[in-house]
Design a protein around this motif. Structure first.
Motif, PDB file in Angstrom:
ATOM      1  N   ILE A  81      -5.699  -8.340 -10.486  1.00 22.88           N
ATOM      2  CA  ILE A  81      -7.066  -9.205 -10.686  1.00 22.88           C
ATOM      3  C   ILE A  81      -7.956  -7.787 -11.527  1.00 22.88           C
ATOM      4  O   ILE A  81      -8.167  -6.934 -10.413  1.00 22.88           O
ATOM      5  N   SER A  82      -8.622  -7.897 -12.488  1.00 19.94           N
ATOM      6  CA  SER A  82      -9.935  -6.932 -12.567  1.00 19.94           C
ATOM      7  C   SER A  82     -11.177  -7.098 -13.379  1.00 19.94           C
ATOM      8  O   SER A  82     -11.317  -8.914 -13.891  1.00 19.94           O
ATOM      9  N   GLY A  83     -11.847  -6.517 -13.386  1.00 18.60           N
ATOM     10  CA  GLY A  83     -13.280  -7.814 -13.583  1.00 18.60           C
ATOM     11  C   GLY A  83     -13.856  -8.317 -12.254  1.00 18.60           C
ATOM     12  O   GLY A  83     -13.292  -8.337 -11.231  1.00 18.60           O
ATOM     13  N   ILE A  84     -15.484  -8.547 -12.513  1.00 18.47           N
ATOM     14  CA  ILE A  84     -15.774  -9.746 -11.884  1.00 18.47           C
ATOM     15  C   ILE A  84     -15.518 -10.743 -11.456  1.00 18.47           C
ATOM     16  O   ILE A  84     -15.908 -11.133 -10.611  1.00 18.47           O
ATOM     17  N   LEU A  85     -15.483 -11.165 -12.757  1.00 20.62           N
ATOM     18  CA  LEU A  85     -15.206 -12.359 -13.280  1.00 20.62           C
ATOM     19  C   LEU A  85     -13.964 -12.605 -12.543  1.00 20.62           C
ATOM     20  O   LEU A  85     -13.499 -13.974 -11.465  1.00 20.62           O
ATOM     21  N   GLY A  86     -12.656 -12.156 -13.007  1.00 19.12           N
ATOM     22  CA  GLY A  86     -11.701 -11.859 -11.880  1.00 19.12           C
ATOM     23  C   GLY A  86     -11.478 -12.593 -10.979  1.00 19.12           C
ATOM     24  O   GLY A  86     -10.511 -12.827 -10.289  1.00 19.12           O
ATOM     25  N   MET A  87     -12.159 -11.406 -10.150  1.00 18.07           N
ATOM     26  CA  MET A  87     -12.555 -11.199  -8.210  1.00 18.07           C
ATOM     27  C   MET A  87     -12.873 -12.741  -7.975  1.00 18.07           C
ATOM     28  O   MET A  87     -12.757 -12.799  -7.133  1.00 18.07           O
ATOM     29  N   VAL A  88     -13.689 -13.117  -8.784  1.00 19.23           N
ATOM     30  CA  VAL A  88     -15.425 -14.494  -8.258  1.00 19.23           C
ATOM     31  C   VAL A  88     -13.656 -16.091  -8.515  1.00 19.23           C
ATOM     32  O   VAL A  88     -13.994 -16.316  -7.430  1.00 19.23           O
ATOM     33  N   LEU A  89     -13.385 -15.620  -9.810  1.00 17.38           N
ATOM     34  CA  LEU A  89     -12.614 -17.148  -9.848  1.00 17.38           C
ATOM     35  C   LEU A  89     -11.218 -16.821  -9.726  1.00 17.38           C
ATOM     36  O   LEU A  89     -10.127 -17.933  -9.888  1.00 17.38           O
ATOM     37  N   LYS A  90     -10.996 -15.441  -9.276  1.00 17.46           N
ATOM     38  CA  LYS A  90      -9.550 -15.699  -9.067  1.00 17.46           C
ATOM     39  C   LYS A  90      -8.085 -15.635 -10.485  1.00 17.46           C
ATOM     40  O   LYS A  90      -7.537 -16.450  -9.959  1.00 17.46           O
ATOM     41  N   PHE A  91      -8.796 -14.923 -11.645  1.00 18.19           N
ATOM     42  CA  PHE A  91      -7.245 -15.413 -11.806  1.00 18.19           C
ATOM     43  C   PHE A  91      -7.405 -13.816 -12.638  1.00 18.19           C
ATOM     44  O   PHE A  91      -8.132 -12.834 -12.458  1.00 18.19           O
ATOM     45  N   GLY A  92      -6.016 -13.294 -13.251  1.00 12.08           N
ATOM     46  CA  GLY A  92      -5.963 -12.459 -13.603  1.00 12.08           C
ATOM     47  C   GLY A  92      -4.388 -12.423 -14.692  1.00 12.08           C
ATOM     48  O   GLY A  92      -3.550 -13.184 -15.364  1.00 12.08           O
ATOM     49  N   ASN A  93      -3.978 -11.287 -14.674  1.00 16.21           N
ATOM     50  CA  ASN A  93      -1.905 -11.014 -15.353  1.00 16.21           C
ATOM     51  C   ASN A  93      -1.338 -11.140 -14.751  1.00 16.21           C
ATOM     52  O   ASN A  93      -0.881  -9.994 -13.631  1.00 16.21           O
TER      53      ASN A  93
END
Length: 203
Positions: free
Chosen positions: A113-125
């Protein structure tokens, strides 16, 4: 699901799609074309055939972008089954790539999980590696990638503990269990080998 052929005793445990919010920009682009067409509709109609043509093109383009985005989102599916991982990648209307990895060929699975949006919305690769550390499947913009990583690792350990046997024991039972993993063409090959072996022993 219709195109997915499961093996005997194989079940689908989970279906994973890309996180829908990561596709919102494509929907907004399509809606923008529709809004432009609606806002300038009367102006287009006042300019004879080319204005009407431009209006129709904007409408068609807007709906095309929205439909294509939804179609690709629904068709790009990652399946987790009791025996393997199956990734269906739809790259367009006429191109589809299907990759699969049995659990006993998985070397490593890790989520990111990377980036602010990824951390807030809990999405990643999620990255899935096979032998020699080569990345076989990459799942982009997945909701809760760390939980998915954990699920795959748990299923892999469960599968290996069930199907990786010590062949110093009951070899017949081991082979019989392994036969359930084979497709029909492979079973015919096994049958041919068994028939040859039985004929030799019967002479």
């Amino acid at each position: 699901m219709k195109d997915l052929k499961l093996k005997e005793q194989e079940r689908i445990l989970n279906q994973v799609l890309q996180y829908g919010l990561t596709k919102i920009w494509f929907y907004l682009l399509g809606i923008l074309f529709l809004l432009v067409a609606a806002f300038f509709m009367f102006w287009f109609f006042l300019h004879d055939w080319w204005g009407i043509t431009l209006f129709i093109l904007l409408i068609l383009l807007g709906f095309f972008i929205i439909f294509r985005n939804y179609y690709l989102w629904k068709k790009n599916i990652f399946y987790i089954t009791t025996h393997r991982l199956i990734d269906i990648e739809q790259r367009g209307f006429f191109e589809r790539i299907v990759s699969e990895i049995p659990y006993d060929q998985i070397e490593d699975v890790h989520g990111k999980i990377s980036g602010i949006l990824g951390m807030v919305l809990k999405f990643g690769n999620v990255y899935i590696q096979t032998g020699a550390g080569r990345v076989k499947i990459v799942l982009n913009n997945i909701k809760r990638p760390l939980q998915l990583q954990q699920q795959i690792n748990e299923l892999r350990e469960r599968y290996l503990s069930k199907y990786n046997y010590d062949f110093s024991g009951d070899v017949v039972s081991v082979i019989a269990d392994k036969l359930y993993e084979l497709e029909l063409p492979d079973l015919y090959k096994v049958k041919k080998v068994l028939d040859n072996r039985i004929n030799k022993l019967g002479k």
